[in-house]
Design a protein around this motif. Structure first.
Motif: not given
Lengths: 288, 384
Positions: B250-254, B271-275, B296-302, B360-361
């Protein structure tokens, strides 16, 4: 023949280490400061270049501006040294650069964003040739050529030109040099600016191959200092050899499963061996 | 001279605990969070989104008539600061932690949270300790479960025969990495063709790729930080590894990785952390609106920030009477699992000694500088 492939791949890393090590040696030989902040200064220049390219500047102009930033930042370091620490010993000067290093890292992370990577332009990233199953890029060739140039030019400059003689006087006897009429502060500032630009150039060239954040670039100082140490902080050709050897050693070590976990330590083992060898004729029981 | 110091420290801890108990009964519900607003790991997007969730709730009348006060502390990625700000938050009288996204929080404060009896609904848990504490339950999958899921996708759906692993092992996470790899072997009955846990965060990546080439890997997992993934992929491209599937976490999914890695001609999956946050799906709609309001930017972390705050609100709503650290703990431990379309498995805190509710991912693939979802359904791992 994985080892051979890895050794060839390691030439690039080695070239990078050598390039940075030679910049450090240059500063040391000309103004007698072991500058721990030098890779961070170079990173300032390189990141300024990347930001300008991202703004749409043409590459050559951004590179020039980046070199200017490197020169300016290093000149500021030099200003601090010339103004307040010109009479201080080497140890104190080095300690000051360590303090600057930590400040620069904090500042660099703040200015250039730690969150997202920048893609460093790699204009020469096309394959030059394939050797031992490894594709070698033009970038690698240029890195090596430049490292060679960094090793030869200062030697020629110091040995065979008038300015070289003045610079040697400046580094070895600054007060005497001033007394005989050499404009020491002005000359020293010029040296600081030029070595800053050289570091920026070194980091610009090697940044694309390493983790592209400010902290990682500034950390190149460790292998670079190791390379300079192999050259005993005197010899440009030996620093070149030291940097190359460290790069190759690290690369080859990653292929041996017995030692790959310890490859980070190998440069220091190598330095120990070099130091012990180079001091082998000294008397060890003498009082310091 | 040691003993008086220890006594003072113990007294300080006791005072902290007492102060926390007292302020639980005030007018607002204080929720704390630790994140990196400066330093090496910047996670402002997480807390900005979580903050927006609480602001929205406050605007709509609060939780059972009480307003939420969300206190975010910056630890600058520095463990000493992480420890210090946790104690400051407890002094401030927070009743629980939500939306934390510090990479040192679990390791540094796990024991302290247990001692102070406070629960953390973490937005982004990255270290093994985040998934091994009775007081912490992250909403994200986490790097270890994600490793198993991504490997499973490569071997079972991409049909990779020679799967290889290259891992930068962060201090204290080697066992968790080995467990994740072992779990994949158990689930699929397959063995890795090559596994290298000695990858360094610095230096040229080419030697590792040469090893992968020599071992004839057809799928290569790598878990780098965002900064290291571009040199990794660039070196792979230089070495002509166009027929290999590169698997990332996930950290590379940006967006910035997608942009920087486009045009390299490689098969890249993550792999994504969420949807997946890049998917314009209905599941993401409420989160996307919240992120926009938060500017704020839309990111997996957000997404993690959004979910942890949302779940915290849900749980707080169930509390009848005073909202204190004890009542929040009790509500979290007795809560019903919450189904959320952004997650493949229901999220629950529960009373376990450890928590890893998200198992799940989905998988995204890099195409023309954009991340595209390639698994419409979540890959859900059986609970271990």
């Amino acid at each position: 023949m994985l080892e051979l492939s890895a050794a060839i791949a390691g030439l690039v890393t080695g070239g990078a280490y050598a390039l940075m090590g030679l910049s450090i040696l240059l500063t040391y030989r000309l103004v007698a400061v072991v500058n721990f902040a030098q890779a961070a200064v170079g990173a300032f220049g390189a990141f300024a270049m990347v930001l300008l390219v991202e703004q749409g500047w043409p590459l050559w102009l951004a590179v020039l501006a980046g070199l200017g930033v490197g020169a300016l930042v290093h000149a500021l370091v030099g200003l601090v040294m010339v103004r307040w620490f010109s009479g201080a010993g080497e140890g104190i000067k080095t300690a000051v650069t360590v303090a600057m290093y930590t400040s620069f890292i904090a500042l660099g992370l703040r200015l250039f964003g730690a969150q997202h990577p920048h893609r460093f332009p790699k204009p020469f990233d096309t394959p030059a040739f394939t050797l031992g199953n490894v594709v070698v890029t033009w970038m690698a060739v240029i890195t090596l050529a430049l490292a060679g140039l960094f090793a030869i030019v200062p030697v020629l400059l110091l040995r065979h030109t008038r300015i070289g003689v003045l610079l040697r006087a400046l580094a070895e006897r600054p007060q005497t040099a001033e007394l005989i009429g050499i404009p020491v502060p002005r000359l020293a500032m010029a040296v600081w600016a030029i070595t800053g630009a050289a570091s920026a150039l070194a980091i610009m060239i090697i940044a694309g191959q390493f983790a592209s954040d400010f902290g990682s670039q500034a950390l190149l100082i460790t292998p670079a200092l190791a390379a300079a140490l192999v050259g005993a902080f005197r010899s440009f050709p030996l620093t070149l050899v030291g940097g190359m050897a460290l790069g190759i050693l690290q690369s080859v070590a990653s292929t041996w499963s017995e030692i790959q976990e310890y490859r980070g330590v190998l440069p220091f083992v190598a330095i120990l061996v070099v130091l012990v060898w180079s001091r082998r004729k000294e008397r060890w029981d003498e009082l310091a | 001279m040691r003993r008086p110091a220890a006594l003072v420290a113990a007294a300080a801890v006791a005072a902290t605990a007492l102060a926390g108990c007292d302020s639980g009964g005030g007018d607002t519900i204080k929720i704390g969070s630790i994140a990196g607003l400066t330093g090496n790991f910047v996670t402002t997007d997480v807390v900005e989104t979580a903050k927006q969730v609480f602001e929205d709730v406050n605007e709509a009348g609060g939780i059972n008539g009480r307003q939420v006060e969300y206190i975010v502390k910056d630890d600058a990625g520095n463990p000493q600061r992480t420890a210090q700000v946790a104690r400051e938050l407890l002094d401030d009288g927070v009743v629980a932690m939500a939306g934390s996204a510090s990479f040192t929080d679990c390791d540094v404060n796990g024991g302290f949270y247990q001692q102070a009896q406070i629960s953390s609904v973490m937005a982004i848990g990255a270290s093994p300790k985040c998934f091994q504490s009775p007081n912490i339950a992250p909403v994200n999958v986490g790097p270890f479960t994600l490793m198993t899921a991504v490997l499973q996708y490569a071997s079972e759906q991409l049909g990779a025969q020679r799967v290889c692993n290259f891992t930068v092992v962060l201090p204290g996470s080697e066992d968790a990495v080995n467990q994740a790899l072992g779990r994949w072997s158990e689930l699929t009955g397959k063995e890795l063709a090559l596994s290298d846990l000695s990858v360094q965060q610095s230096g040229d990546m080419t030697p590792y790729l040469l090893r992968a080439k020599q071992a004839r890997c057809d799928a290569v997992l790598f878990n780098p930080t965002e900064q290291l993934v571009i040199p990794w992929l660039q070196a792979a491209s230089t070495q002509g590894m166009t027929d290999v599937d590169f698997l990332l976490l996930a950290p590379s999914y940006t967006d910035s990785v997608a942009e920087a890695a486009s045009g390299l001609g490689l098969n890249v999956y993550a792999g994504s952390e969420f949807e997946p946050y890049t998917a314009e799906s209905e599941a993401n709609q409420a989160w996307r609106e919240t992120v926009q309001r938060a500017d704020s930017p839309a990111t997996a972390f957000s997404q993690g920030g959004y979910l942890s705050a949302t779940f915290m609100v849900e749980v707080l709503k169930t509390i009848e009477g005073e909202v204190t650290r004890e009542s929040v703990n009790q509500a979290l431990r007795e809560m019903e699992p919450i189904e959320h379309p952004m997650l493949g498995t229901p999220w629950v805190f529960g009373d376990g000694e450890s928590h890893a509710p998200n198992q799940a991912s989905k998988i995204v693939q890099l195409e023309d500088g954009q991340w595209k979802v390639v698994t419409p359904e979540f890959i859900t791992l059986p609970r271990g």
